[in-house]
Design a protein around this motif. Structure first.
Motif, mmCIF file in Angstrom:
data_model
loop_
_atom_site.group_PDB
_atom_site.id
_atom_site.type_symbol
_atom_site.label_atom_id
_atom_site.label_comp_id
_atom_site.label_asym_id
_atom_site.label_seq_id
_atom_site.Cartn_x
_atom_site.Cartn_y
_atom_site.Cartn_z
ATOM 1 N N LEU A 227 0.968 -1.002 -0.009
ATOM 2 C CA LEU A 227 0.131 0.193 0.159
ATOM 3 C C LEU A 227 0.765 1.138 0.008
ATOM 4 O O LEU A 227 0.369 2.169 -0.800
ATOM 5 N N ARG A 228 1.951 1.165 0.725
ATOM 6 C CA ARG A 228 2.835 2.169 0.455
ATOM 7 C C ARG A 228 3.571 2.663 -0.569
ATOM 8 O O ARG A 228 3.758 3.726 -1.146
ATOM 9 N N GLU A 229 4.091 1.542 -1.362
ATOM 10 C CA GLU A 229 4.596 1.318 -2.620
ATOM 11 C C GLU A 229 3.767 2.096 -3.587
ATOM 12 O O GLU A 229 4.179 2.764 -4.419
ATOM 13 N N HIS A 230 2.429 1.900 -3.341
ATOM 14 C CA HIS A 230 1.378 2.508 -4.470
ATOM 15 C C HIS A 230 0.928 3.765 -4.018
ATOM 16 O O HIS A 230 -0.420 4.174 -4.568
ATOM 17 N N SER A 231 1.273 4.276 -2.965
ATOM 18 C CA SER A 231 0.569 5.648 -2.561
ATOM 19 C C SER A 231 -0.706 5.442 -1.910
ATOM 20 O O SER A 231 -1.488 6.666 -2.048
ATOM 21 N N VAL A 232 -1.064 4.567 -1.607
ATOM 22 C CA VAL A 232 -2.305 4.098 -0.834
ATOM 23 C C VAL A 232 -2.540 4.743 0.338
ATOM 24 O O VAL A 232 -3.540 5.237 0.791
ATOM 25 N N ILE A 233 -1.307 4.667 1.125
ATOM 26 C CA ILE A 233 -1.105 5.151 2.607
ATOM 27 C C ILE A 233 -0.156 5.857 2.619
ATOM 28 O O ILE A 233 0.882 5.774 1.765
ATOM 29 N N ASP A 234 0.088 6.595 3.740
ATOM 30 C CA ASP A 234 1.267 7.503 3.853
ATOM 31 C C ASP A 234 2.564 6.571 4.197
ATOM 32 O O ASP A 234 2.189 5.531 4.684
ATOM 33 N N PRO A 235 3.798 6.967 3.530
ATOM 34 C CA PRO A 235 4.875 6.309 3.951
ATOM 35 C C PRO A 235 5.219 5.842 5.268
ATOM 36 O O PRO A 235 5.726 4.575 5.378
#
Length: 262
Positions: A227-235
């Motif tokens: 999810l982080r890799e695809h900018s769905v959630i904050d890093p």
């Protein structure tokens, strides 16, 4: 953070550089054949002669041709075959979807003389002989000889965002090619995750595919990384993970052209 806007998926009708009418290598030729199979399914006028021709070409291919496929060629080829075989079967007889267990387990396409089911392509070839109900943690110790010979050597969990089994919650259908299959899968994953994930109040409600195959993604920590890799959630976010329900309603527009949908 709010769910990001959906990103684009691979253009299902664009002809890539490695897909001319005739190619100089067996591998690229087979990938081109798999794309033609998918195009024939999507084109109403192609569900006769063009569809029969593309099926015959895949059925008559030799096992040696499949052996010659490089890693990216093998991946693109089987993604296209899975989606095309699904669309061809369900457009011809939508009632087959009423018994999904039977539909996924019965032969729907012939490749190099072998009659294959969707389960054999997905869980055997593309997932590297994983047990369908093992949540990505349990391998199948007794795959058929054809699967053992032709499965991908290094399974890529992003295939789950590229395979469409005919249900409303399935990812989009696109034609994959060897030259940029990695980029295509990245775009498919980003598009599906951004459109199907709801993030609010410290919880990420993610597509149920991530539950069914969570071992493929590395468990909950792997899902958060994805999810982080695809900018769905904050890093730096570590939300709770919850799984959304899957909509199994039959939805065949993914296998039709824009003109047919209208």
């Amino acid at each position: 953070m709010p769910t990001p806007e959906s990103t684009s998926v691979p253009d299902p009708d664009r002809e890539p550089a490695d897909d001319p009418d005739s190619t100089s290598t067996e591998g690229l030729s087979l990938v081109a054949d798999s794309r033609r199979f998918l195009r024939a399914v999507r084109a109403s006028e192609g569900r006769g002669h063009a569809l029969d021709t593309s099926r015959e070409r895949l059925a008559d291919a030799s096992p040696d041709e499949l052996d010659a496929l490089g890693p990216d060629e093998r991946l693109a080829f089987w993604l296209n075959v899975y989606n095309a075989a699904t669309g061809a079967a369900l457009l011809a007889d939508p009632e087959r979807f009423e018994d999904r267990r039977q539909f996924f387990g019965e032969s729907v396409v012939t490749v190099a003389g072998a009659d294959l089911s969707l389960d054999q392509i997905e869980h055997g070839i593309l997932r590297g002989s994983q047990w369908k109900y093992g949540l990505g943690y349990v391998p199948n110790p007794f795959p058929p000889a054809f699967v053992r010979r032709h499965r991908v050597a290094d399974p890529d969990a992003r295939v789950h965002f590229a395979l469409n089994c005919g249900a409303a919650s399935c990812p989009a259908v696109a034609a994959y090619n060897a030259a940029d299959v990695d980029d295509q899968l990245d775009r498919a994953a980003a598009s599906y995750l951004r459109s199907e994930t709801v993030v609010e109040d410290g919880t990420a409600r993610v597509p149920r595919l991530l539950l069914w195959y969570r071992g493929d993604f590395g468990g909950r920590s792997g899902i958060r990384t994805l999810l982080r890799e695809h900018s769905v959630i904050d890093p730096d976010a570590t939300p709770r993970i919850r799984y959304r329900e899957y909509d199994w309603s039959l939805a065949l527009d993914a296998f039709r052209t824009e003109r047919e949908r209208r």
